[in-house]
Design a protein around this motif. Structure first.
Motif, PDB file in Angstrom:
ATOM      1  N   THR A 199       0.833  -1.189   0.000  1.00  0.00           N
ATOM      2  CA  THR A 199       0.000   0.000   0.000  1.00  0.00           C
ATOM      3  C   THR A 199       0.872   1.245   0.000  1.00  0.00           C
ATOM      4  OG1 THR A 199      -1.791  -1.138   1.163  1.00  0.00           O
ATOM      5  CG2 THR A 199      -1.806   1.260   1.198  1.00  0.00           C
ATOM      6  N   ALA A 200       0.599   2.149  -0.940  1.00  0.00           N
ATOM      7  CA  ALA A 200       1.377   3.365  -1.090  1.00  0.00           C
ATOM      8  C   ALA A 200       0.608   4.569  -0.576  1.00  0.00           C
ATOM      9  CB  ALA A 200       1.754   3.581  -2.554  1.00  0.00           C
ATOM     10  N   SER A 201       1.342   5.559  -0.106  1.00  0.00           N
ATOM     11  CA  SER A 201       0.759   6.818   0.334  1.00  0.00           C
ATOM     12  C   SER A 201       1.644   7.963  -0.133  1.00  0.00           C
ATOM     13  CB  SER A 201       0.603   6.848   1.855  1.00  0.00           C
ATOM     14  OG  SER A 201       1.859   6.732   2.501  1.00  0.00           O
ATOM     15  N   GLY A 202       1.096   9.168  -0.126  1.00  0.00           N
ATOM     16  CA  GLY A 202       1.836  10.323  -0.590  1.00  0.00           C
ATOM     17  C   GLY A 202       1.579  10.599  -2.064  1.00  0.00           C
ATOM     18  N   ARG A 203       2.513  11.284  -2.703  1.00  0.00           N
ATOM     19  CA  ARG A 203       2.373  11.688  -4.103  1.00  0.00           C
ATOM     20  C   ARG A 203       2.756  10.541  -5.032  1.00  0.00           C
ATOM     21  NH1 ARG A 203       1.762  17.155  -4.996  1.00  0.00           N
ATOM     22  NH2 ARG A 203       1.887  18.459  -3.112  1.00  0.00           N
ATOM     23  N   THR A 204       1.889   9.550  -5.102  1.00  0.00           N
ATOM     24  CA  THR A 204       2.179   8.348  -5.878  1.00  0.00           C
ATOM     25  C   THR A 204       2.190   8.590  -7.383  1.00  0.00           C
ATOM     26  OG1 THR A 204      -0.154   7.698  -5.828  1.00  0.00           O
ATOM     27  CG2 THR A 204       1.270   6.850  -4.085  1.00  0.00           C
ATOM     28  N   ILE A 205       1.646   9.712  -7.843  1.00  0.00           N
ATOM     29  CA  ILE A 205       1.643  10.000  -9.271  1.00  0.00           C
ATOM     30  C   ILE A 205       3.062  10.098  -9.817  1.00  0.00           C
ATOM     31  CG2 ILE A 205       1.575  12.509  -9.006  1.00  0.00           C
ATOM     32  CD1 ILE A 205      -0.320  12.573 -11.432  1.00  0.00           C
ATOM     33  N   GLY A 206       4.006  10.432  -8.964  1.00  0.00           N
ATOM     34  CA  GLY A 206       5.395  10.534  -9.375  1.00  0.00           C
ATOM     35  C   GLY A 206       6.153   9.220  -9.357  1.00  0.00           C
ATOM     36  N   ARG A 207       5.483   8.141  -8.970  1.00  0.00           N
ATOM     37  CA  ARG A 207       6.090   6.811  -8.918  1.00  0.00           C
ATOM     38  C   ARG A 207       5.204   5.836  -9.687  1.00  0.00           C
ATOM     39  NH1 ARG A 207       8.974  10.036  -7.054  1.00  0.00           N
ATOM     40  NH2 ARG A 207      10.490   9.841  -5.335  1.00  0.00           N
ATOM     41  N   PRO A 208       5.232   5.871 -11.018  1.00  0.00           N
ATOM     42  CA  PRO A 208       4.299   5.077 -11.836  1.00  0.00           C
ATOM     43  C   PRO A 208       4.596   3.586 -11.891  1.00  0.00           C
ATOM     44  CG  PRO A 208       5.832   6.227 -13.254  1.00  0.00           C
ATOM     45  CD  PRO A 208       6.081   6.736 -11.864  1.00  0.00           C
ATOM     46  N   THR A 209       5.770   3.162 -11.456  1.00  0.00           N
ATOM     47  CA  THR A 209       6.144   1.759 -11.541  1.00  0.00           C
ATOM     48  C   THR A 209       6.472   1.218 -10.153  1.00  0.00           C
ATOM     49  OG1 THR A 209       6.981   1.988 -13.801  1.00  0.00           O
ATOM     50  CG2 THR A 209       7.790   0.122 -12.518  1.00  0.00           C
ATOM     51  N   MET A 210       5.960   0.031  -9.856  1.00  0.00           N
ATOM     52  CA  MET A 210       6.279  -0.611  -8.590  1.00  0.00           C
ATOM     53  C   MET A 210       6.799  -2.022  -8.841  1.00  0.00           C
ATOM     54  SD  MET A 210       3.951  -3.221  -7.732  1.00  0.00           S
ATOM     55  CE  MET A 210       4.090  -3.141  -5.941  1.00  0.00           C
ATOM     56  N   ALA A 211       7.475  -2.566  -7.837  1.00  0.00           N
ATOM     57  CA  ALA A 211       8.099  -3.872  -7.994  1.00  0.00           C
ATOM     58  C   ALA A 211       8.219  -4.577  -6.658  1.00  0.00           C
ATOM     59  CB  ALA A 211       9.485  -3.730  -8.630  1.00  0.00           C
ATOM     60  N   TRP A 212       8.493  -5.856  -6.744  1.00  0.00           N
ATOM     61  CA  TRP A 212       8.815  -6.673  -5.587  1.00  0.00           C
ATOM     62  C   TRP A 212      10.232  -7.206  -5.724  1.00  0.00           C
ATOM     63  CZ3 TRP A 212       5.706  -6.974  -1.398  1.00  0.00           C
ATOM     64  CH2 TRP A 212       4.357  -6.630  -1.569  1.00  0.00           C
ATOM     65  N   PHE A 213      10.994  -7.079  -4.665  1.00  0.00           N
ATOM     66  CA  PHE A 213      12.310  -7.688  -4.541  1.00  0.00           C
ATOM     67  C   PHE A 213      12.296  -8.595  -3.322  1.00  0.00           C
ATOM     68  CE2 PHE A 213      13.039  -4.100  -7.200  1.00  0.00           C
ATOM     69  CZ  PHE A 213      14.186  -4.346  -7.937  1.00  0.00           C
ATOM     70  N   ARG A 214      13.278  -9.469  -3.226  1.00  0.00           N
ATOM     71  CA  ARG A 214      13.373 -10.327  -2.050  1.00  0.00           C
ATOM     72  C   ARG A 214      14.831 -10.541  -1.682  1.00  0.00           C
ATOM     73  NH1 ARG A 214      11.327 -16.153  -4.585  1.00  0.00           N
ATOM     74  NH2 ARG A 214      13.205 -16.590  -5.850  1.00  0.00           N
ATOM     75  N   GLN A 215      15.052 -10.843  -0.408  1.00  0.00           N
ATOM     76  CA  GLN A 215      16.400 -11.058   0.084  1.00  0.00           C
ATOM     77  C   GLN A 215      16.393 -12.169   1.120  1.00  0.00           C
ATOM     78  OE1 GLN A 215      18.319  -7.592   1.741  1.00  0.00           O
ATOM     79  NE2 GLN A 215      20.341  -8.443   1.319  1.00  0.00           N
ATOM     80  N   ALA A 216      17.138 -13.217   0.836  1.00  0.00           N
ATOM     81  CA  ALA A 216      17.325 -14.318   1.765  1.00  0.00           C
ATOM     82  C   ALA A 216      18.611 -14.093   2.546  1.00  0.00           C
ATOM     83  CB  ALA A 216      17.378 -15.642   1.015  1.00  0.00           C
ATOM     84  N   PRO A 217      18.739 -14.685   3.732  1.00  0.00           N
ATOM     85  CA  PRO A 217      19.955 -14.508   4.527  1.00  0.00           C
ATOM     86  C   PRO A 217      21.209 -14.899   3.749  1.00  0.00           C
ATOM     87  CG  PRO A 217      18.251 -15.516   5.855  1.00  0.00           C
ATOM     88  CD  PRO A 217      17.735 -15.490   4.447  1.00  0.00           C
ATOM     89  N   GLY A 218      22.211 -14.031   3.773  1.00  0.00           N
ATOM     90  CA  GLY A 218      23.456 -14.303   3.091  1.00  0.00           C
ATOM     91  C   GLY A 218      23.434 -14.066   1.593  1.00  0.00           C
ATOM     92  N   LYS A 219      22.324 -13.585   1.061  1.00  0.00           N
ATOM     93  CA  LYS A 219      22.212 -13.345  -0.368  1.00  0.00           C
ATOM     94  C   LYS A 219      21.930 -11.876  -0.656  1.00  0.00           C
ATOM     95  CE  LYS A 219      20.486 -17.953  -1.607  1.00  0.00           C
ATOM     96  NZ  LYS A 219      19.397 -18.693  -2.308  1.00  0.00           N
ATOM     97  N   GLU A 220      22.188 -11.472  -1.885  1.00  0.00           N
ATOM     98  CA  GLU A 220      21.871 -10.119  -2.324  1.00  0.00           C
ATOM     99  C   GLU A 220      20.375  -9.984  -2.556  1.00  0.00           C
ATOM    100  OE1 GLU A 220      25.583  -8.817  -1.862  1.00  0.00           O
ATOM    101  OE2 GLU A 220      24.022  -7.525  -2.677  1.00  0.00           O
ATOM    102  N   ARG A 221      19.883  -8.766  -2.421  1.00  0.00           N
ATOM    103  CA  ARG A 221      18.488  -8.506  -2.725  1.00  0.00           C
ATOM    104  C   ARG A 221      18.278  -8.680  -4.232  1.00  0.00           C
ATOM    105  NH1 ARG A 221      15.766  -3.432   0.188  1.00  0.00           N
ATOM    106  NH2 ARG A 221      16.872  -4.564   1.849  1.00  0.00           N
TER     107      ARG A 221
END
Length: 126
Positions: free
Chosen positions: A23-45
């Motif tokens: 869920t986003a809040s604020g001036r979201t019009i300036g952020r048209p793209t969203m994504a999911w990343f993940r990070q496991a212990p000992g690994k890069e995001r």
């Protein structure tokens, strides 16, 4: 300013499903793209999935490791993005982060995202 908050993480069985919300809040019009990343212990995001703010279904990109199992979507009226995770594997265990970008293309690089949530834990039991 824009803020994003993840929710929906938890425990799942191997082969099970979870749905994450961002869920986003604020001036979201300036952020048209969203994504999911993940990070496991000992690994890069690492990149998981991304979607643009189109009318109806936006443009999407998926990591090869989740393609066919995960589906990213968004409800612009609710300022909320989702990640439906099916056929979960032990290797999907990680902290999942929502991110937002000023870019209009579904970017896959961390450097293209400047707004990040604090993450939600996803644990898949063996």
């Amino acid at each position: 300013q824009v803020q994003v908050v993840e929710s929906g993480g938890g425990l799942a069985q191997t082969g099970g499903s979870l749905r994450l919300s961002c869920t986003a809040s604020g001036r979201t019009i300036g952020r048209p793209t969203m994504a999911w990343f993940r990070q496991a212990p000992g690994k890069e995001r690492e990149f998981v999935a991304t979607i643009t703010r189109g009318r109806g279904v936006g443009l999407t990109n998926y990591a090869d490791s989740v393609k066919g199992r995960f589906t990213i979507s968004r409800d612009n009226a609710k300022n909320t993005g989702y990640l439906q995770m099916n056929s979960l594997q032990f290797e999907d265990t990680a902290v999942y982060y929502c991110a937002a970008s000023t870019k209009t293309w579904p970017q896959t690089k961390r450097q293209d995202y400047d707004v990040w949530g604090q993450g939600t834990q996803v644990t898949v039991s063996s």
